[in-house]
Scaffold this motif. Structure first.
Motif, PDB file in Angstrom:
ATOM      1  N   ASN A 181       0.844  -1.174   0.000  1.00 33.86           N
ATOM      2  CA  ASN A 181       0.000   0.000   0.000  1.00 33.86           C
ATOM      3  C   ASN A 181       0.893   1.241   0.000  1.00 33.86           C
ATOM      4  O   ASN A 181       2.110   1.138  -0.076  1.00 33.86           O
ATOM      5  CB  ASN A 181      -0.992  -0.004   1.171  1.00 33.86           C
ATOM      6  CG  ASN A 181      -0.317   0.141   2.528  1.00 33.86           C
ATOM      7  OD1 ASN A 181       0.873   0.432   2.638  1.00 33.86           O
ATOM      8  ND2 ASN A 181      -1.092  -0.052   3.579  1.00 33.86           N
ATOM      9  N   ARG A 182       0.312   2.414   0.106  1.00 33.80           N
ATOM     10  CA  ARG A 182       1.065   3.656  -0.023  1.00 33.80           C
ATOM     11  C   ARG A 182       2.095   3.860   1.096  1.00 33.80           C
ATOM     12  O   ARG A 182       2.991   4.681   0.986  1.00 33.80           O
ATOM     13  CB  ARG A 182       0.120   4.847  -0.087  1.00 33.80           C
ATOM     14  CG  ARG A 182      -0.681   5.091   1.172  1.00 33.80           C
ATOM     15  CD  ARG A 182      -1.735   6.173   0.984  1.00 33.80           C
ATOM     16  NE  ARG A 182      -1.168   7.430   0.547  1.00 33.80           N
ATOM     17  CZ  ARG A 182      -1.318   7.939  -0.677  1.00 33.80           C
ATOM     18  NH1 ARG A 182      -2.019   7.282  -1.574  1.00 33.80           N
ATOM     19  NH2 ARG A 182      -0.796   9.089  -1.001  1.00 33.80           N
ATOM     20  N   TYR A 183       1.958   3.087   2.179  1.00 27.71           N
ATOM     21  CA  TYR A 183       2.906   3.198   3.288  1.00 27.71           C
ATOM     22  C   TYR A 183       3.972   2.103   3.243  1.00 27.71           C
ATOM     23  O   TYR A 183       4.670   1.882   4.224  1.00 27.71           O
ATOM     24  CB  TYR A 183       2.157   3.147   4.625  1.00 27.71           C
ATOM     25  CG  TYR A 183       1.145   4.248   4.761  1.00 27.71           C
ATOM     26  CD1 TYR A 183       1.525   5.577   4.936  1.00 27.71           C
ATOM     27  CD2 TYR A 183      -0.213   3.964   4.692  1.00 27.71           C
ATOM     28  CE1 TYR A 183       0.598   6.587   5.033  1.00 27.71           C
ATOM     29  CE2 TYR A 183      -1.158   4.981   4.797  1.00 27.71           C
ATOM     30  CZ  TYR A 183      -0.744   6.285   4.972  1.00 27.71           C
ATOM     31  OH  TYR A 183      -1.669   7.288   5.073  1.00 27.71           O
ATOM     32  N   PHE A 184       4.060   1.406   2.125  1.00 29.45           N
ATOM     33  CA  PHE A 184       4.999   0.299   1.930  1.00 29.45           C
ATOM     34  C   PHE A 184       4.720  -0.846   2.893  1.00 29.45           C
ATOM     35  O   PHE A 184       5.636  -1.560   3.310  1.00 29.45           O
ATOM     36  CB  PHE A 184       6.462   0.758   2.058  1.00 29.45           C
ATOM     37  CG  PHE A 184       7.092   1.037   0.711  1.00 29.45           C
ATOM     38  CD1 PHE A 184       7.129   0.065  -0.273  1.00 29.45           C
ATOM     39  CD2 PHE A 184       7.648   2.272   0.435  1.00 29.45           C
ATOM     40  CE1 PHE A 184       7.702   0.321  -1.506  1.00 29.45           C
ATOM     41  CE2 PHE A 184       8.226   2.543  -0.805  1.00 29.45           C
ATOM     42  CZ  PHE A 184       8.256   1.562  -1.775  1.00 29.45           C
ATOM     43  N   GLU A 185       3.459  -1.029   3.251  1.00 29.32           N
ATOM     44  CA  GLU A 185       3.055  -2.204   4.007  1.00 29.32           C
ATOM     45  C   GLU A 185       2.662  -3.278   3.002  1.00 29.32           C
ATOM     46  O   GLU A 185       1.900  -3.017   2.070  1.00 29.32           O
ATOM     47  CB  GLU A 185       1.877  -1.859   4.927  1.00 29.32           C
ATOM     48  CG  GLU A 185       2.274  -0.850   5.991  1.00 29.32           C
ATOM     49  CD  GLU A 185       1.104  -0.059   6.532  1.00 29.32           C
ATOM     50  OE1 GLU A 185       1.273   0.580   7.575  1.00 29.32           O
ATOM     51  OE2 GLU A 185       0.021  -0.062   5.904  1.00 29.32           O
ATOM     52  N   LEU A 186       3.197  -4.478   3.189  1.00 30.66           N
ATOM     53  CA  LEU A 186       2.998  -5.543   2.211  1.00 30.66           C
ATOM     54  C   LEU A 186       1.555  -6.038   2.241  1.00 30.66           C
ATOM     55  O   LEU A 186       1.053  -6.470   3.277  1.00 30.66           O
ATOM     56  CB  LEU A 186       3.955  -6.701   2.505  1.00 30.66           C
ATOM     57  CG  LEU A 186       4.010  -7.819   1.465  1.00 30.66           C
ATOM     58  CD1 LEU A 186       4.472  -7.280   0.118  1.00 30.66           C
ATOM     59  CD2 LEU A 186       4.945  -8.922   1.939  1.00 30.66           C
ATOM     60  N   ILE A 187       0.888  -5.955   1.095  1.00 29.78           N
ATOM     61  CA  ILE A 187      -0.507  -6.375   0.973  1.00 29.78           C
ATOM     62  C   ILE A 187      -0.620  -7.776   0.384  1.00 29.78           C
ATOM     63  O   ILE A 187      -1.428  -8.590   0.816  1.00 29.78           O
ATOM     64  CB  ILE A 187      -1.289  -5.385   0.080  1.00 29.78           C
ATOM     65  CG1 ILE A 187      -1.241  -3.977   0.682  1.00 29.78           C
ATOM     66  CG2 ILE A 187      -2.740  -5.837  -0.079  1.00 29.78           C
ATOM     67  CD1 ILE A 187      -1.816  -3.872   2.070  1.00 29.78           C
ATOM     68  N   TYR A 234       2.549  -4.470  11.879  1.00 27.83           N
ATOM     69  CA  TYR A 234       1.156  -4.904  11.959  1.00 27.83           C
ATOM     70  C   TYR A 234       0.723  -5.599  10.674  1.00 27.83           C
ATOM     71  O   TYR A 234       0.120  -6.675  10.701  1.00 27.83           O
ATOM     72  CB  TYR A 234       0.243  -3.707  12.235  1.00 27.83           C
ATOM     73  CG  TYR A 234      -1.223  -4.079  12.297  1.00 27.83           C
ATOM     74  CD1 TYR A 234      -1.792  -4.518  13.490  1.00 27.83           C
ATOM     75  CD2 TYR A 234      -2.009  -4.030  11.146  1.00 27.83           C
ATOM     76  CE1 TYR A 234      -3.131  -4.877  13.531  1.00 27.83           C
ATOM     77  CE2 TYR A 234      -3.346  -4.393  11.192  1.00 27.83           C
ATOM     78  CZ  TYR A 234      -3.904  -4.808  12.385  1.00 27.83           C
ATOM     79  OH  TYR A 234      -5.211  -5.160  12.419  1.00 27.83           O
ATOM     80  N   PHE A 235       1.024  -5.000   9.549  1.00 25.85           N
ATOM     81  CA  PHE A 235       0.573  -5.553   8.276  1.00 25.85           C
ATOM     82  C   PHE A 235       1.303  -6.840   7.935  1.00 25.85           C
ATOM     83  O   PHE A 235       0.759  -7.721   7.294  1.00 25.85           O
ATOM     84  CB  PHE A 235       0.734  -4.514   7.155  1.00 25.85           C
ATOM     85  CG  PHE A 235      -0.456  -3.618   7.007  1.00 25.85           C
ATOM     86  CD1 PHE A 235      -1.419  -3.869   6.051  1.00 25.85           C
ATOM     87  CD2 PHE A 235      -0.624  -2.537   7.854  1.00 25.85           C
ATOM     88  CE1 PHE A 235      -2.528  -3.049   5.910  1.00 25.85           C
ATOM     89  CE2 PHE A 235      -1.725  -1.718   7.727  1.00 25.85           C
ATOM     90  CZ  PHE A 235      -2.685  -1.970   6.762  1.00 25.85           C
ATOM     91  N   GLU A 236       2.556  -6.966   8.348  1.00 27.04           N
ATOM     92  CA  GLU A 236       3.281  -8.211   8.103  1.00 27.04           C
ATOM     93  C   GLU A 236       2.632  -9.358   8.875  1.00 27.04           C
ATOM     94  O   GLU A 236       2.481 -10.464   8.374  1.00 27.04           O
ATOM     95  CB  GLU A 236       4.751  -8.053   8.502  1.00 27.04           C
ATOM     96  CG  GLU A 236       5.556  -7.223   7.508  1.00 27.04           C
ATOM     97  CD  GLU A 236       6.988  -7.036   7.942  1.00 27.04           C
ATOM     98  OE1 GLU A 236       7.295  -7.349   9.114  1.00 27.04           O
ATOM     99  OE2 GLU A 236       7.805  -6.587   7.119  1.00 27.04           O
ATOM    100  N   LYS A 237       2.217  -9.092  10.128  1.00 24.75           N
ATOM    101  CA  LYS A 237       1.534 -10.107  10.923  1.00 24.75           C
ATOM    102  C   LYS A 237       0.183 -10.441  10.315  1.00 24.75           C
ATOM    103  O   LYS A 237      -0.248 -11.586  10.272  1.00 24.75           O
ATOM    104  CB  LYS A 237       1.356  -9.607  12.358  1.00 24.75           C
ATOM    105  CG  LYS A 237       2.660  -9.492  13.134  1.00 24.75           C
ATOM    106  CD  LYS A 237       2.407  -8.952  14.534  1.00 24.75           C
ATOM    107  CE  LYS A 237       3.719  -8.799  15.289  1.00 24.75           C
ATOM    108  NZ  LYS A 237       3.513  -8.218  16.639  1.00 24.75           N
ATOM    109  N   GLU A 238      -0.519  -9.409   9.822  1.00 29.26           N
ATOM    110  CA  GLU A 238      -1.834  -9.599   9.207  1.00 29.26           C
ATOM    111  C   GLU A 238      -1.727 -10.460   7.957  1.00 29.26           C
ATOM    112  O   GLU A 238      -2.531 -11.362   7.727  1.00 29.26           O
ATOM    113  CB  GLU A 238      -2.437  -8.239   8.860  1.00 29.26           C
ATOM    114  CG  GLU A 238      -3.863  -8.302   8.341  1.00 29.26           C
ATOM    115  CD  GLU A 238      -4.863  -8.589   9.433  1.00 29.26           C
ATOM    116  OE1 GLU A 238      -6.025  -8.881   9.096  1.00 29.26           O
ATOM    117  OE2 GLU A 238      -4.485  -8.539  10.621  1.00 29.26           O
ATOM    118  N   LEU A 239      -0.718 -10.205   7.118  1.00 27.72           N
ATOM    119  CA  LEU A 239      -0.517 -10.977   5.897  1.00 27.72           C
ATOM    120  C   LEU A 239      -0.204 -12.427   6.222  1.00 27.72           C
ATOM    121  O   LEU A 239      -0.707 -13.347   5.603  1.00 27.72           O
ATOM    122  CB  LEU A 239       0.613 -10.370   5.063  1.00 27.72           C
ATOM    123  CG  LEU A 239       0.893 -11.019   3.706  1.00 27.72           C
ATOM    124  CD1 LEU A 239      -0.312 -10.869   2.790  1.00 27.72           C
ATOM    125  CD2 LEU A 239       2.118 -10.411   3.066  1.00 27.72           C
TER     126      LEU A 239
END
Length: 255
Positions: A181-187, A234-239
């Motif tokens: 996403n725009r914050y470089f969080e892996l989607i 957070y997003f890495e854990k979510e993925l």
């Protein structure tokens, strides 16, 4: 938002091979022909060789090739007009270095491109403390930079996928397609390593000049860095959690 390439696996395979194939033979031929003993041209020559191969594959498959320049660094990216997907090529260490500098004064073109990935955020499943955004001026500069680089093609881009070479001990060990996403969080991520030739050794992809340029005279936007780290974790854990859920569902279906 998830990776949707819009191109078939054979084309993906050819792009990956063009990207990761050895450049030693070409570089050695140039060295011998011109008698260049120092090898200073090697890094730029290797990138030029790969970009040219990617260009040829893209043109053969009716993909749009964009040749762009930032400072002294020129690069090629590929746009699929049917899906609006822009493919950008990098080495994992280069990309990681750019991600760490997100929010600083100078804007790398990776940071500009990723601002085009603006999937809506599910506020119900997120902690509000994680949603401190960059200053509006910074976001506007990212968008303007993307517009400047992409030019007439800017309205045609719906998402940006980074095609990233993974390297260990100067050997290519894999390639992944990554959507942030725009914050470089892996989607989302897809493993394209099966297309990498087994015998690819040597110096693939060096730190590009664009990365080096952005290390000079950089100012940091206050209170951004730690918040970005929190969001990234957070997003890495979510993925990871989503991947496990998919695996569990698949195993249940096979039982």
């Amino acid at each position: 938002m998830s990776i949707s390439s819009g191109i078939n696996q054979s084309v993906i395979g050819n792009i990956v091979k063009a990207f990761t194939g050895t450049t030693n033979e070409v570089v050695n031929e140039v060295r011998q022909e011109y008698g260049w003993d120092t090898g200073n041209f090697k890094n730029g020559g290797a990138w030029d060789t790969r970009f040219n191969r990617i260009k040829q594959v893209a043109l053969q498959n009716e993909l749009l090739v964009l040749t762009r320049k930032r400072g002294i660094w020129s690069f090629i990216c590929v746009l699929n007009l049917d899906s609006g997907t822009l493919y950008v090529f990098s080495k994992d260490k280069n990309l990681e270095g750019v991600i760490k500098k997100l929010g600083r004064k100078n804007i790398h073109y990776f940071q500009a491109f990723v601002s085009l990935n603006s999937d809506p955020v599910d506020m119900d499943n997120q902690q509000m403390s994680l949603f401190s955004v960059f200053p509006e001026d910074y976001e506007m500069r990212r968008i303007r930079e993307a517009q400047k680089i992409l030019g007439e093609e800017y309205p045609l881009v719906n998402q940006v996928i980074f095609v990233v070479a993974k390297e260990e001990e100067r050997k290519i060990v894999g390639v992944e397609a990554k959507l942030f996403n725009r914050y470089f969080e892996l989607i989302d991520v897809q493993d394209w390593s099966s297309h990498v030739p087994d015998d690819e050794y040597g110096s693939i992809l060096v730190i590009d000049e664009e990365t080096i340029d952005n290390t000079e005279n950089i100012g940091i936007i206050p209170k951004v860095k730690q918040e970005v780290k929190n969001r990234k974790n957070y997003f890495e854990k979510e993925l990871s959690s989503k991947k496990q859920e998919k695996k569990d569902i698949k195993e249940e279906g096979n039982s």
